[in-house]
Enzyme design. Structure first.
Site, mmCIF file in Angstrom:
data_model
loop_
_atom_site.group_PDB
_atom_site.id
_atom_site.type_symbol
_atom_site.label_atom_id
_atom_site.label_comp_id
_atom_site.label_asym_id
_atom_site.label_seq_id
_atom_site.Cartn_x
_atom_site.Cartn_y
_atom_site.Cartn_z
ATOM 1 N N HIS A 31 -1.643 -5.456 2.221
ATOM 2 C CA HIS A 31 -2.829 -6.312 2.168
ATOM 3 C C HIS A 31 -2.439 -7.661 1.560
ATOM 4 O O HIS A 31 -1.705 -7.706 0.565
ATOM 5 C CB HIS A 31 -3.931 -5.680 1.296
ATOM 6 C CG HIS A 31 -4.914 -4.861 2.072
ATOM 7 N ND1 HIS A 31 -5.092 -3.513 1.861
ATOM 8 C CD2 HIS A 31 -5.781 -5.197 3.073
ATOM 9 C CE1 HIS A 31 -6.029 -3.063 2.685
ATOM 10 N NE2 HIS A 31 -6.465 -4.054 3.436
ATOM 11 N N GLU A 82 0.831 -1.208 0.000
ATOM 12 C CA GLU A 82 0.000 0.000 0.000
ATOM 13 C C GLU A 82 0.865 1.258 0.000
ATOM 14 O O GLU A 82 1.804 1.384 0.774
ATOM 15 C CB GLU A 82 -0.925 0.001 1.225
ATOM 16 C CG GLU A 82 -1.903 -1.167 1.260
ATOM 17 C CD GLU A 82 -2.940 -1.133 0.126
ATOM 18 O OE1 GLU A 82 -3.045 -0.103 -0.568
ATOM 19 O OE2 GLU A 82 -3.653 -2.151 -0.037
HETATM 20 N N1 PCA Z 1 -9.057 -6.343 6.407
HETATM 21 C C1 PCA Z 1 -9.999 -5.255 6.580
HETATM 22 C C2 PCA Z 1 -10.006 -4.972 8.054
HETATM 23 C C3 PCA Z 1 -9.307 -6.108 8.714
HETATM 24 C C4 PCA Z 1 -8.673 -6.848 7.612
HETATM 25 O O1 PCA Z 1 -7.922 -7.812 7.728
HETATM 26 C C5 PCA Z 1 -9.674 -4.045 5.700
HETATM 27 O O2 PCA Z 1 -9.086 -4.224 4.626
HETATM 28 O O3 PCA Z 1 -10.033 -2.935 6.058
#
Ligand code: PCA
Length: 229
Positions: free
Chosen positions: A182, A96
């Site tokens: 992520h 990110e």
């Molecule tokens: N993903 C969510 C919140 C917790 C997670 O693992 C997100 O992308 O906001």
């Protein structure tokens, strides 16, 4: 410092040991597991480039996640802090680039809260950039054969909130490199959702590479990983 000596040190002395903080999230949205926590947990206690990894699970709650993050930062005083979350449906590791000062929850969090169009930090700047060398990390992951890309948005849910709060805290912590990653679904989740997935050991290997790159590369690489739209 040997592990044995470390065990007998006071909490204050322990802070002198160089650490890396990795956070993952609790399961949410009806899933039984959150791969972000599984991947981070696998690295807990590991030494990378002379730094000890401390893994902390954050609640997937707008209210409780930020105090938990602040406590973890205070306790570990890390050189590198990487928060990790699940982005179900994405393909590969998302490095990110930017955290935005907005919360707009599509689904309620684990405590039932669903804030809409609220700031993460009132009167805070619109956005922060990650200070991790994301391009150098991308190149290293590509060399390793792990699918990865630079992402221009971490969404507007709990992950973006934690990312923004982490960068907001990092501006007062000199020498701290921080950011957010992520991860996609695990293979069994991916099969259920007919979406892309990634084995846990590949996620863990990717995070280890990211930590190593963050600890060793002075400057980020200058290669494009931009998006036209
Ligand atoms: N993903 C969510 C919140 C917790 C997670 O693992 C997100 O992308 O906001």
């Amino acid at each position: 410092m040997s592990f044995l000596i470390f065990r007998f040190l006071s909490p204050a002395a322990r802070q002198l040991e160089r650490t890396v903080l990795l956070t993952g999230f609790a399961p949410f949205g009806g899933e039984a597991v959150n791969p972000s926590w599984e991947a981070v947990r696998a690295l807990d206690g590991k030494r990378i480039e002379g730094h000890r990894v401390v893994a902390v699970e954050l609640p997937t709650e707008f209210g409780a996640s930020l105090p938990a993050l602040r406590t973890a930062l205070r306790r570990t005083n890390p050189r590198v802090a990487i928060a990790v979350g699940l982005a179900g449906g994405r393909d590969g590791i998302s490095l990110e680039r930017v955290a935005i000062n907005v919360i707009d929850a599509r689904i309620p969090d684990n405590a039932g809260a669903q804030p809409i169009d609220e700031a993460v930090v009132r009167a805070g700047p619109a956005a922060y950039f990650a200070t991790l060398p994301i391009k150098a990390a991308l190149a290293a992951l590509q060399r390793q054969g792990i699918p990865a890309h630079v992402s221009q948005t971490a969404g507007t849910y709990v992950c973006n909130q934690v990312f923004y709060a982490l960068m907001h805290a990092a501006r007062r912590r000199r020498g701290l490199r921080a950011g957010f990653v992520h991860v996609p679904y695990l293979p069994e989740q991916a099969a259920r959702h007919a979406a892309p997935g990634m084995p846990l050991d590949a996620m863990t290997a990717a995070l280890e590479t990211l930590v190593r790159v963050a600890l060793t590369s002075k400057r980020d690489a200058r290669t494009t990983a931009g998006a036209v739209a």
